[in-house]
Write an enzyme that holds these catalytic residues in place. Structure first.
Site, PDB file in Angstrom:
ATOM      1  N   LYS A   1      56.144 -35.677 -40.394  1.00  0.00           N
ATOM      2  CA  LYS A   1      55.992 -34.693 -41.469  1.00  0.00           C
ATOM      3  C   LYS A   1      56.043 -35.372 -42.840  1.00  0.00           C
ATOM      4  O   LYS A   1      55.257 -35.067 -43.738  1.00  0.00           O
ATOM      5  CB  LYS A   1      57.098 -33.623 -41.378  1.00  0.00           C
TER       6      LYS A   1
ATOM      7  N   GLU B   1      52.848 -37.391 -43.423  1.00  0.00           N
ATOM      8  CA  GLU B   1      51.654 -36.553 -43.501  1.00  0.00           C
ATOM      9  C   GLU B   1      51.429 -35.996 -44.902  1.00  0.00           C
ATOM     10  O   GLU B   1      50.307 -35.988 -45.402  1.00  0.00           O
ATOM     11  CB  GLU B   1      51.767 -35.362 -42.536  1.00  0.00           C
TER      12      GLU B   1
ATOM     13  N   ASN C   1      29.445 -30.087 -36.044  1.00  0.00           N
ATOM     14  CA  ASN C   1      30.820 -30.519 -35.772  1.00  0.00           C
ATOM     15  C   ASN C   1      30.779 -31.502 -34.615  1.00  0.00           C
ATOM     16  O   ASN C   1      30.017 -31.314 -33.671  1.00  0.00           O
ATOM     17  CB  ASN C   1      31.711 -29.338 -35.367  1.00  0.00           C
ATOM     18  N   GLY C   2      31.638 -32.515 -34.651  1.00  0.00           N
ATOM     19  CA  GLY C   2      31.692 -33.455 -33.543  1.00  0.00           C
ATOM     20  C   GLY C   2      31.226 -34.839 -33.959  1.00  0.00           C
ATOM     21  O   GLY C   2      31.092 -35.148 -35.154  1.00  0.00           O
TER      22      GLY C   2
ATOM     23  N   HIS D   1      67.440 -54.050 -32.360  1.00  0.00           N
ATOM     24  CA  HIS D   1      66.336 -54.781 -31.749  1.00  0.00           C
ATOM     25  C   HIS D   1      65.141 -54.927 -32.684  1.00  0.00           C
ATOM     26  O   HIS D   1      64.024 -55.100 -32.232  1.00  0.00           O
ATOM     27  CB  HIS D   1      65.907 -54.093 -30.450  1.00  0.00           C
TER      28      HIS D   1
ATOM     29  N   GLU E   1      59.218 -36.434 -35.188  1.00  0.00           N
ATOM     30  CA  GLU E   1      58.525 -35.342 -35.869  1.00  0.00           C
ATOM     31  C   GLU E   1      58.877 -35.318 -37.354  1.00  0.00           C
ATOM     32  O   GLU E   1      58.009 -35.082 -38.205  1.00  0.00           O
ATOM     33  CB  GLU E   1      58.895 -34.005 -35.204  1.00  0.00           C
TER      34      GLU E   1
ATOM     35  N   CYS F   1      36.086 -29.905 -38.757  1.00  0.00           N
ATOM     36  CA  CYS F   1      34.939 -29.328 -39.456  1.00  0.00           C
ATOM     37  C   CYS F   1      34.754 -27.867 -39.069  1.00  0.00           C
ATOM     38  O   CYS F   1      35.106 -27.456 -37.968  1.00  0.00           O
ATOM     39  CB  CYS F   1      33.675 -30.103 -39.118  1.00  0.00           C
TER      40      CYS F   1
ATOM     41  N   ARG G   1      41.595 -25.649 -41.719  1.00  0.00           N
ATOM     42  CA  ARG G   1      41.322 -26.703 -40.750  1.00  0.00           C
ATOM     43  C   ARG G   1      41.265 -28.088 -41.398  1.00  0.00           C
ATOM     44  O   ARG G   1      41.309 -29.102 -40.713  1.00  0.00           O
ATOM     45  CB  ARG G   1      39.990 -26.419 -40.045  1.00  0.00           C
TER      46      ARG G   1
ATOM     47  N   LYS H   1      43.284 -29.804 -39.754  1.00  0.00           N
ATOM     48  CA  LYS H   1      44.174 -28.934 -38.988  1.00  0.00           C
ATOM     49  C   LYS H   1      43.832 -28.925 -37.508  1.00  0.00           C
ATOM     50  O   LYS H   1      44.683 -29.142 -36.657  1.00  0.00           O
ATOM     51  CB  LYS H   1      44.091 -27.506 -39.545  1.00  0.00           C
TER      52      LYS H   1
ATOM     53  N   TRP I   1      34.965 -32.729 -42.488  1.00  0.00           N
ATOM     54  CA  TRP I   1      36.052 -33.702 -42.481  1.00  0.00           C
ATOM     55  C   TRP I   1      35.423 -35.021 -42.073  1.00  0.00           C
ATOM     56  O   TRP I   1      34.899 -35.156 -40.973  1.00  0.00           O
ATOM     57  CB  TRP I   1      37.142 -33.271 -41.501  1.00  0.00           C
TER      58      TRP I   1
END
Length: 610
Positions: free
Chosen positions: A487, A490, A101-102, A506, A483, A2, A27, A605, A76
């Site tokens: 990506k 996401e 925020n939070g 396995h 990674e 946020c 963000r 972000k 957010w």
């Protein structure tokens, strides 16, 4: 996550609030809004605009507003679905407006208490309890005192927060407070500002102040006052404000993520600029204390965690120092055996990642004495709270899915590895020179990898039609496979998982069919022959392999195997090169599927909540 922007001025601050929100769009957010009071209007009514569209739509609404005092926010969602009712600012009884925020962890208890006192809630958010609590305290005071009301409420809020508060009958005062979430005060000429990120106000103010834990800031157009957690007026250090924000022009690129992928050679070159030797000086470390740690503990989240996993291989094999890597959000909640002589390394693009900051503080509380931040933001809380730091030079990263921040984190961790190896007597002057030359060649090598984009675009058309994908790697390159999978999921919303290739038998082999592409990271290293055997396991079960191989691996395209060759093998630095085609594959697959590449759904972000 946020974003907060606030202003107290003698002029119309609506354009300032909107521009600040624009700069914070990177963000991630799902709604936005502002509330303003016009100090020249005798009624001083709070006027509000909110939307679940982009800031550009809010700007159109803003053309009809005028205010000299106000707060604005990009949200957010944490509590309540993304809709206009849950968007900030939240207003209590047309008197108090709050942005936040939070997360307020005890909001349910507070909500029940407030409802029993007659307060009506219009949203599902935890933030609305703050507005009503402040309203309750404000109207109970005589005379009414907004600062006192805010201060009285703060001890009742459990969790993390940064807030901005205005009151209808106090049209010249903006109050801010923070615990656990960042908040900046910026000083201008006959106007002062509040923001969760200095980027929002870069070039607008002359200087800025980072609020400390528990601080309350009182802003008027011509005056600011900061109170510490005890309520005592205190002077905090003023720092120069950035003259302007980094360039956010897209140039010839379709999205910021694509632009940032192609900025990686420059980011690596900038991060390496003026580095002529390995050692403690790279990390602003005292040479004597540098000799004292005997173990390394790395704490990080998400993409940064994968960079740390690569570093574990480097630090143990090259530097010969025991290294532990922990997911920050898990570390602080489990019982550990602390080693006060371990160097604690925190890795974060923003330096404000809530889980990583909390893990850092937890490590200190356990008795860890030496701390190092690897970060892209010099002014961040993480840099301020660690003994040593290394600043990557990635520049502002707008796309939510990290690219150039990741590669520069890898570079920083490699520099740490070589500096510790030098301390351990494992790197002599000749090898140091060779390693520095190899590092300086990286930008050129990265450009050669970026030239593979047309071949990767052809693969992306196939991936865009899939709903699942598997990524394989071994050794150093297993975290790179992780990674790559992150990506893809996401930004394309394809379910993707990564495994060490030796683990196929396995369990994951059960998923392999001709409808699930299997991406394989295949450098020419000591594990190549083992990896080839794992690839045959996939092929024997009808799987389709998409292989990023080094030039000399002797892996060739055939039935069920597609190969793209990287220009050269780069030894221990190979992960920095091999991650780039995985970024491009994710990017072009997302483009083919038509997703919002730079602002993927449900993500943010800078993750400033737990």
């Amino acid at each position: 996550m946020c974003g907060i922007v606030g202003a107290a001025s003698s002029k119309n601050i609506v354009p300032v609030l909107i521009e600040g929100l624009r700069r914070l769009e990177y963000r991630g957010y799902d709604s936005c809004g502002f509330a303003v009071i016009n100090g020249a209007d005798a009624k001083h009514e709070i006027e509000r605009a909110r939307t679940t569209a982009r800031v550009s739509e809010l700007a159109e609404q803003g053309n009809h507003f005028h205010g000299t005092l106000g707060v604005a926010h990009t949200r957010w969602a944490t509590h309540g679905k993304p809709d206009t009712q849950n968007a900030h600012p939240h207003i209590s009884n047309q008197l108090i407006a709050v942005v936040h925020n939070g997360i307020i962890e005890n909001y349910e208890t507070l909500r029940t208490e407030l409802m029993s006192s007659g307060y009506v809630f219009d949203s599902e958010t935890d933030t609305e309890v703050i507005a009503h609590l402040i309203h309750q305290a404000y109207i109970a005071s005589s005379p009414r005192n907004l600062v006192a009301a805010v201060k009285s409420v703060l001890p009742r809020l459990h969790g993390a927060y940064a807030i901005g508060v205005i009151a209808q009958d106090c049209p010249d005062t903006l109050v801010g407070a923070r615990v656990g979430s960042p908040l900046v005060v910026a000083l201008g000429e006959n106007e002062n500002f509040l923001a969760s990120d200095a980027l929002a106000l870069a070039g607008r103010a002359s200087s800025m102040i980072y609020l400390e834990e528990g601080d309350v800031a009182v802003l008027k157009a011509d005056h600011i006052e900061i109170l510490d957690c005890a309520g005592t007026a205190i002077q905090r250090e003023q720092r120069p404000m950035p003259a302007q924000a980094d360039s956010v022009d897209l140039g010839p690129y379709q999205h910021y993520m694509q632009k940032e992928i192609f900025e990686q050679p420059r980011a690596v070159a900038d991060t390496l600029a003026n580095i002529t030797q390995f050692g403690p000086n790279l990390f602003n470390a005292d040479p004597v204390t540098w000799q004292q740690f005997d173990q390394i503990l790395i704490l990080a989240c998400g993409t940064s965690y994968y960079s740390a996993c690569v570093a574990k291989y480097w630090l143990e094999s090259i530097a010969g120092i025991a290294t532990q890597v922990e997911i920050a959000s898990e570390y602080r909640y489990r019982t550990t055996v602390p080693n006060p002589k371990a160097l604690v390394v925190v890795v974060s693009q923003s330096g404000e990642t809530a889980d990583t900051l909390a893990a850092l503080r937890h490590a200190k509380g356990l008795g860890h004495l030496l701390t190092l931040a690897i970060c892209n933001v010099a002014s961040s809380a993480m840099v301020r709270e660690t003994d040593w730091h290394f600043l990557t030079k990635a520049g502002t990263e707008i796309g939510v899915a990290s690219t150039k921040a990741f590669t520069t984190q890898l570079l920083a961790l490699y520099l740490l590895t070589m500096s510790v190896a030098k301390r351990q007597g494992r790197v002599d002057a000749k090898e140091e020179k060779q390693q520095l030359n190899a590092l300086r060649h990286l930008p050129k090598a990265l450009n050669s990898v970026l030239a593979l984009e047309p071949q990767i675009i052809a693969w992306s058309d196939v991936f865009a039609k899939c709903e699942n994908a598997l990524f394989l790697g071994r050794g150093l390159h297993y975290p790179i496979a992780l990674e790559g999978a992150l990506k893809l999921k996401e930004i394309s919303y394809i379910h993707a998982e990564a495994y060490p290739a030796g683990e196929l038998k396995h369990g994951p082999l059960a998923l392999v069919t001709d409808k699930m592409p299997v991406v394989t990271v295949a450098p020419n290293d000591i594990l190549l022959e083992k990896l080839k055997s794992n690839m045959q396991e996939v092929k024997a079960r009808g799987g389709r392999l998409y292989v990023f191989a080094d030039l000399d691996t002797e892996i060739v395209s055939s039935e069920g195997i597609a190969v793209i060759r990287l220009p050269e093998h780069y030894g221990d630095l190979s992960p920095i090169l091999h991650v780039v085609p995985l970024q491009l594959l994710a990017y072009h697959t997302a483009c083919a599927r038509g997703t919002d590449v730079d602002k993927p759904r449900n993500l943010a972000k800078s993750v400033t909540v737990e």
